[in-house]
Write an enzyme that holds these catalytic residues in place. Sequence first.
Site, PDB file in Angstrom:
ATOM      1  N   PRO A  66     -20.084   9.522 -12.966  1.00 42.66           N
ATOM      2  CA  PRO A  66     -20.331   8.511 -12.382  1.00 42.66           C
ATOM      3  C   PRO A  66     -18.897   8.560 -10.592  1.00 42.66           C
ATOM      4  CG  PRO A  66     -19.351   8.155 -14.138  1.00 42.66           C
ATOM      5  CD  PRO A  66     -19.558   9.924 -14.344  1.00 42.66           C
ATOM      6  N   ASN A  67     -19.834   7.801  -9.747  1.00 40.93           N
ATOM      7  CA  ASN A  67     -18.650   7.699  -8.045  1.00 40.93           C
ATOM      8  C   ASN A  67     -18.464   9.034  -7.920  1.00 40.93           C
ATOM      9  OD1 ASN A  67     -18.220   4.726  -8.617  1.00 40.93           O
ATOM     10  ND2 ASN A  67     -16.993   5.592 -10.641  1.00 40.93           N
ATOM     11  N   ASN A  95     -19.375  18.363 -14.227  1.00 43.30           N
ATOM     12  CA  ASN A  95     -17.960  17.625 -13.916  1.00 43.30           C
ATOM     13  C   ASN A  95     -18.819  15.794 -13.986  1.00 43.30           C
ATOM     14  OD1 ASN A  95     -16.537  15.409 -13.047  1.00 43.30           O
ATOM     15  ND2 ASN A  95     -16.192  16.459 -11.139  1.00 43.30           N
ATOM     16  N   ARG A 113     -13.647   8.558   0.444  1.00 47.09           N
ATOM     17  CA  ARG A 113     -11.757   8.097  -0.054  1.00 47.09           C
ATOM     18  C   ARG A 113     -11.085   9.099  -0.941  1.00 47.09           C
ATOM     19  NH1 ARG A 113     -12.294   3.487  -4.147  1.00 47.09           N
ATOM     20  NH2 ARG A 113     -10.119   3.490  -3.999  1.00 47.09           N
TER      21      ARG A 113
HETATM   22  O1  CA2 Z   1     -11.275  15.454 -10.780  1.00 45.22           O
HETATM   23  C1  CA2 Z   1     -12.801  15.583 -11.353  1.00 45.22           C
HETATM   24  O2  CA2 Z   1     -13.414  15.848 -10.964  1.00 45.22           O
HETATM   25  C2  CA2 Z   1     -12.537  14.194 -11.905  1.00 45.22           C
HETATM   26  O3  CA2 Z   1     -14.069  14.264 -13.043  1.00 45.22           O
HETATM   27  C3  CA2 Z   1     -12.737  13.076 -11.346  1.00 45.22           C
HETATM   28  C4  CA2 Z   1     -13.775  12.055 -11.527  1.00 45.22           C
HETATM   29  C5  CA2 Z   1     -12.684  11.120 -12.222  1.00 45.22           C
HETATM   30  O4  CA2 Z   1     -12.256  10.010 -13.063  1.00 45.22           O
HETATM   31  C6  CA2 Z   1     -12.024  12.343 -13.506  1.00 45.22           C
HETATM   32  O5  CA2 Z   1     -10.822  11.804 -13.823  1.00 45.22           O
HETATM   33  C7  CA2 Z   1     -11.647  13.566 -12.702  1.00 45.22           C
HETATM   34  C8  CA2 Z   1     -14.184  10.434 -10.308  1.00 45.22           C
HETATM   35  C9  CA2 Z   1     -15.359  10.817 -10.116  1.00 45.22           C
HETATM   36  C10 CA2 Z   1     -15.068  10.949  -8.177  1.00 45.22           C
HETATM   37  O6  CA2 Z   1     -14.389   9.556  -7.838  1.00 45.22           O
HETATM   38  C11 CA2 Z   1     -13.935   8.936  -6.417  1.00 45.22           C
HETATM   39  C12 CA2 Z   1     -13.424   7.436  -6.652  1.00 45.22           C
HETATM   40  C13 CA2 Z   1     -13.195   7.375  -5.264  1.00 45.22           C
HETATM   41  C14 CA2 Z   1     -12.827   7.747  -4.015  1.00 45.22           C
HETATM   42  C15 CA2 Z   1     -14.346   8.491  -3.931  1.00 45.22           C
HETATM   43  C16 CA2 Z   1     -14.525   9.313  -5.373  1.00 45.22           C
END
Ligand code: CA2
Length: 149
Positions: free
Chosen positions: A13-14, A77, A21
Site C-alpha cells: 500500500p501507498n 516490499n 511526497r
Molecule cells: O521503507 C519502506 O519501503 C516502507 O515499506 C514503506 C512504507 C512504510 O509504511 C513502511 O514502514 C516502510 C510506506 C510506502 C509509501 O508510503 C508513502 C507515503 C507518503 C508518500 C509516498 C509514499
Amino acid sequence: MTQPARILVVNGPNLNVLGTRNPEVYGAETLADLEARVRRRAEALGVEVEFVQSNHEGELVDAIQRARGEADGILINPAAYSHTSVAIRDALEYAELPVFEVHLSNIHRREEFRHRSFVSGVADAVLAGAGPLGYELGVEWLAERIAAR
Ligand code: CA2
C-alpha cells in the site's frame, strides 16, 4: 533450453504514490521509475520480472498465492502491511519460494511500530534503507539463489 527464472515483484500500500511526497524518506523516484530500474537489472541478469502493486491486503495475498507454481522467487516490499499482516506472512509461507523483503527506508531507524516486520520471519533475506538500489540487489540475490537450485 531452460526457461529464464521468473521473479514476482510485489509492492504494498501507498507505494503507487511514491515520489509525490516524503522524498526525504522514500526518495524522488516514482513506482514507474522503480519498476523500470528493476526491469533493466532483470534484463541484464537474464531473468523475467512481473510487477504487482496493491493497496488491498487480500489482493496481495491472491498474487502471492498465484506465485506458487508460476514464479521462482518473490521480491516484496509489503509497505505498511509489513508491520500488521499475518495474512501476507502466511501466503508467503504457502508460496514455498525464495523471498527477499525490501524496504526503501531503514525501518529500524524510524518509529518503534515500524521496527517489527511480520514478513521478516519467513523471508530468506531482508534489506532496509538502501533506497531503490535495494530492489536491484534483491533481484540479483534472487537470480543467484534460483540459479543455485
Ligand atoms: O521503507 C519502506 O519501503 C516502507 O515499506 C514503506 C512504507 C512504510 O509504511 C513502511 O514502514 C516502510 C510506506 C510506502 C509509501 O508510503 C508513502 C507515503 C507518503 C508518500 C509516498 C509514499
